[in-house]
Design a protein around this motif. Structure first.
Motif, short mmCIF file in Angstrom:
data_model
loop_
_atom_site.label_atom_id
_atom_site.label_comp_id
_atom_site.label_asym_id
_atom_site.label_seq_id
_atom_site.Cartn_x
_atom_site.Cartn_y
_atom_site.Cartn_z
N ILE A 87 0.87 -1.18 0.00
CA ILE A 87 0.00 0.00 0.00
C ILE A 87 0.90 1.23 0.00
CG2 ILE A 87 -1.92 1.17 1.19
CD1 ILE A 87 -2.56 -1.80 0.96
N LEU A 88 0.64 2.18 -0.89
CA LEU A 88 1.41 3.43 -0.93
C LEU A 88 0.48 4.58 -0.52
CD1 LEU A 88 4.20 4.62 -1.82
CD2 LEU A 88 3.13 5.09 -4.03
N ASP A 89 0.94 5.37 0.48
CA ASP A 89 0.07 6.41 1.06
C ASP A 89 0.85 7.73 1.08
OD1 ASP A 89 -1.40 8.07 2.70
OD2 ASP A 89 -1.70 6.61 4.30
N PRO A 90 0.54 8.65 0.16
CA PRO A 90 1.34 9.88 0.08
C PRO A 90 1.06 10.94 1.15
CG PRO A 90 -0.35 9.88 -1.62
CD PRO A 90 -0.46 8.56 -0.91
N PHE A 91 -0.06 10.79 1.92
CA PHE A 91 -0.37 11.77 2.98
C PHE A 91 -0.73 10.98 4.23
CE2 PHE A 91 -1.85 13.53 -1.11
CZ PHE A 91 -1.02 14.64 -1.22
N SER A 92 0.25 10.32 4.83
CA SER A 92 -0.08 9.30 5.83
C SER A 92 -0.75 9.86 7.08
CB SER A 92 1.16 8.51 6.22
OG SER A 92 1.98 9.31 7.02
N GLY A 93 -0.38 11.06 7.52
CA GLY A 93 -0.94 11.56 8.78
C GLY A 93 -0.67 10.56 9.89
N GLY A 94 -1.71 10.23 10.70
CA GLY A 94 -1.57 9.33 11.84
C GLY A 94 -1.22 7.90 11.46
N SER A 95 -1.18 7.04 12.49
CA SER A 95 -0.65 5.68 12.31
C SER A 95 -1.64 4.69 11.72
CB SER A 95 -0.20 5.16 13.67
OG SER A 95 -1.33 5.03 14.52
N VAL A 96 -2.92 5.06 11.71
CA VAL A 96 -3.96 4.05 11.43
C VAL A 96 -3.71 3.24 10.17
CG1 VAL A 96 -6.43 3.74 10.90
CG2 VAL A 96 -5.71 5.44 12.56
N ARG A 97 -3.45 3.92 9.06
CA ARG A 97 -3.40 3.18 7.79
C ARG A 97 -2.21 2.23 7.75
NH1 ARG A 97 -5.64 8.22 6.19
NH2 ARG A 97 -3.70 9.10 5.43
N GLY A 98 -1.13 2.58 8.45
CA GLY A 98 0.02 1.68 8.51
C GLY A 98 -0.25 0.49 9.41
N VAL A 99 -0.87 0.76 10.57
CA VAL A 99 -1.16 -0.33 11.52
C VAL A 99 -2.14 -1.33 10.89
CG1 VAL A 99 -2.28 -0.85 13.73
CG2 VAL A 99 -0.71 1.08 13.57
N VAL A 100 -3.19 -0.80 10.27
CA VAL A 100 -4.20 -1.70 9.68
C VAL A 100 -3.56 -2.52 8.55
CG1 VAL A 100 -6.42 -1.81 8.46
CG2 VAL A 100 -6.13 -0.22 10.38
N ALA A 101 -2.67 -1.90 7.78
CA ALA A 101 -2.00 -2.64 6.71
C ALA A 101 -1.24 -3.84 7.28
CB ALA A 101 -1.04 -1.72 5.95
N ALA A 102 -0.42 -3.58 8.31
CA ALA A 102 0.39 -4.67 8.87
C ALA A 102 -0.49 -5.75 9.46
CB ALA A 102 1.34 -4.11 9.94
N LYS A 103 -1.55 -5.35 10.15
CA LYS A 103 -2.41 -6.33 10.82
C LYS A 103 -3.27 -7.11 9.82
CE LYS A 103 -1.31 -5.46 15.18
NZ LYS A 103 -0.74 -6.47 16.09
N THR A 104 -3.47 -6.55 8.61
CA THR A 104 -4.20 -7.32 7.58
C THR A 104 -3.22 -7.94 6.58
OG1 THR A 104 -4.53 -5.31 6.27
CG2 THR A 104 -6.33 -5.92 7.74
N LYS A 105 -1.98 -8.05 6.99
CA LYS A 105 -0.92 -8.71 6.22
C LYS A 105 -0.64 -8.02 4.88
CE LYS A 105 -1.67 -13.29 8.22
NZ LYS A 105 -3.00 -13.29 8.79
N ARG A 106 -0.41 -6.73 4.96
CA ARG A 106 -0.01 -5.96 3.79
C ARG A 106 1.23 -5.13 4.14
NH1 ARG A 106 -5.15 -7.99 3.33
NH2 ARG A 106 -6.07 -7.72 1.29
N ASN A 107 2.07 -4.88 3.13
CA ASN A 107 3.17 -3.95 3.32
C ASN A 107 2.62 -2.54 3.19
OD1 ASN A 107 5.53 -5.86 3.38
ND2 ASN A 107 4.62 -6.42 1.40
N TYR A 108 3.30 -1.59 3.79
CA TYR A 108 2.81 -0.21 3.76
C TYR A 108 3.97 0.76 3.74
CZ TYR A 108 0.68 4.12 5.63
OH TYR A 108 0.26 5.41 5.84
N ILE A 109 3.92 1.71 2.81
CA ILE A 109 4.85 2.85 2.88
C ILE A 109 4.01 4.12 2.90
CG2 ILE A 109 6.76 4.11 1.81
CD1 ILE A 109 7.61 1.56 0.39
N GLY A 110 4.10 4.84 4.00
CA GLY A 110 3.37 6.10 4.14
C GLY A 110 4.37 7.24 4.19
N CYS A 111 4.04 8.34 3.52
CA CYS A 111 4.95 9.48 3.50
C CYS A 111 4.21 10.69 4.05
CB CYS A 111 5.36 9.71 2.04
SG CYS A 111 6.66 10.89 1.84
#
Ligand SMILES: C[S@@+](CC[C@H](N)C(=O)[O-])C[C@H]1O[C@@H](n2cnc3c(N)ncnc32)[C@H](O)[C@@H]1O
Length: 484
Positions: A266-290
């Protein structure tokens, strides 16, 4: 004031907070949120209910009120000393005082009339102690379809069982099942956007709606716009308001499970808080947020450290920098899904950094925004989806900027096709308080939704195949036990 009852002389005396002794085996619990509500109530109404103590100054009732007084930094609280009770009577009364009120009910029709009148008069109904959902429920502001009952047209399970939520163009964050799932995510330890440690991560840029309401009220009071710094200096307690405003983890989970493969990036150009990264890891996805803000990135990394469990195979990555250069920050990665919630033009200003999109005027904002979308789409693999969560914003005259359409056009111009649009119906609670005034004054409808825009790069059928089967799992057994 002194009155008599059976075996007690009731007199109200102000006692120093430090003098009072909490009862070590107090059976009643007081969440942070409830103590914050008590603080709001004390501030709004003053002391209406003294704490009860015995002859030694040990609390018999009022532990929550005492906690609120401590947080409000009050020196003294009003107390009534109950004399002549045996130890057993005190022990029993500590429970009875809390339990007896629970046996009362509500006349819902009258409650509705009373609350509507309070809203009508502009009173802050947050101090009543109801949650936003309870208010929505009471005022019939919830959606009326029980989505859990929908069969999905065959016997292999409901739409809920198959897809977590029915794949309709209206999603409702007001539904009980949605709220239940959200609680499970939050119980993992995801914190609101103001950060977990006030001194380190309390950022002025992304506040819970209650904080914005407070700032608006303050500006009305002082008759001018103030900066966040000025506002917090004058209102230090505001940091203690319940911070429920996180990016909705259930929406995030749905987007990942519906539109990306397990193991994908998952690529997230406006990550803000941790939610989208945490949910990615917990649903077994890689995540790069900037994100541009270094303090937000370090808070996110710290939060993952607190949340992660030894079974987690995936670790979210957050990069600090301008997403105009996201290709460089993400080391040329190829994404399986673009997912983000961008700044809605200058609706909330996130920092003073001139590269921060929220500091720019709209034409300049659009230019930078379109460039970031172009870069992200170029990093998306062929036959994959992209999803942006947006909401329209008004210019100074109150006219919509058409930001939703501008986002759609930016993706189309970057080479993606516009594929799905859904509305997320959000909680009404706080908005109900201002809706009447706003509507009467301007005929503006109060916003209770977000737009979910889904795009596809390449062939939608191949993109669907690339996502694989939709697996719905529990978020975590410990979490389930804790919350359900
Ligand atoms: C709407 S917030 C996004 C996340 C938000 N916390 C949420 O819940 O969705 C927008 C974010 O974009 C970030 N931002 C603004 N301009 C940026 C840029 N040029 N590059 C990277 N991030 C940027 C801000 O720092 C802010 O955290």
């Amino acid at each position: 004031m002194t009155t008599k009852n059976n075996n007690n002389t009731l007199s109200i005396e102000y006692k120093s907070v430090k003098e009072l002794i909490v009862y070590a085996r107090n059976t009643r619990t007081h969440s942070d949120e409830q103590v914050t509500q008590l603080m709001g109530s004390i501030k709004e109404f003053g002391w209406t209910n003294p704490v009860l103590i015995d002859e030694e100054g040990v609390l018999i009732a009022g532990h929550g009120r005492l906690m609120a007084a401590e947080r409000l930094a009050l020196d003294e609280v009003p107390s009534i000393m109950l004399t002549g009770l045996t130890e057993t009577q005190k022990q029993a009364y500590r429970i009875a005082d809390n339990r007896l009120p629970l046996n009362a009910g509500w006349n819902e029709e009258l409650l509705k009339i009373e609350i509507n009148e309070l809203i009508e008069s502009g009173f802050d109904i947050d101090t009543l102690g109801f949650t936003q959902l309870e208010i929505d429920d009471l005022l019939d502001l919830k959606t009326d379809v029980d989505i859990g009952e929908l069969s999905g047209g065959n016997k292999s399970g409901s739409l809920f069982e198959k897809f977590l939520f029915p794949p309709f163009t209206v999603l409702s964050a007001r539904d009980g099942k949605w709220q239940e799932r959200k609680k499970q995510w939050i119980a993992l330890g995801i914190k609101s956007e103001e950060g977990r440690d006030e001194s380190l991560t309390f950022n002025k840029s992304h506040q819970p709606p209650a904080v914005y309401d407070e700032k608006n009220r303050y500006e009305e009071k002082v008759g001018k716009k103030v900066s966040w710094d000025e506002f917090f200096e004058a209102n230090p307690d505001v940091k203690l308001l319940p911070g429920t405003s996180i990016f909705d983890p259930v929406l995030c989970e749905l987007a990942y499970r519906w539109f990306s493969p397990e193991g994908g990036l998952i690529l997230d150009p406006f990550s803000g808080g941790s939610v989208r990264g945490v949910v990615a890891a917990k649903t077994k996805r890689n995540y790069i947020g900037c994100d541009l803000r270094a303090e937000q990135i370090s808070a996110n990394i710290q939060q993952w450290e607190d949340i992660k469990s030894p079974d987690d195979e995936y670790t979210p990555i957050w990069k600090c920098g301008d997403s105009t250069y996201i290709r460089k920050h993400a080391d040329n990665a190829q994404a399986d899904l673009i997912f983000s919630c961008p700044p809605y033009a200058d609706l909330e200003v996130y920092s003073d950094n001139p590269d921060d999109l929220s500091t720019m005027d709209y034409p300049e904002f659009l230019k930078a925004y379109r460039q970031i979308i172009k870069e992200c789409v170029s990093m998306l693999k062929e036959d994959r989806f992209a999803c942006f969560v947006v909401g329209d914003v008004r210019d100074k005259k109150g006219i919509y900027r058409n930001f939703v359409s501008d986002t759609i056009q930016a993706f189309i111009d970057a080479g993606a096709d516009y594929y799905n649009e859904a509305i997320l119906a959000t909680s009404v609670g706080g908005v109900a308080m201002t809706a009447s005034r706003t509507f009467k004054a301007s005929r503006k409808l109060s916003k209770t939704h977000q737009n979910i825009l889904v795009f596809v790069k390449g062939d939608p059928k191949k993109a669907t195949l690339a996502c694989g089967d939709i697996e719905i799992e529990d978020i975590g057994s410990e979490v389930d036990e804790e919350v359900l």
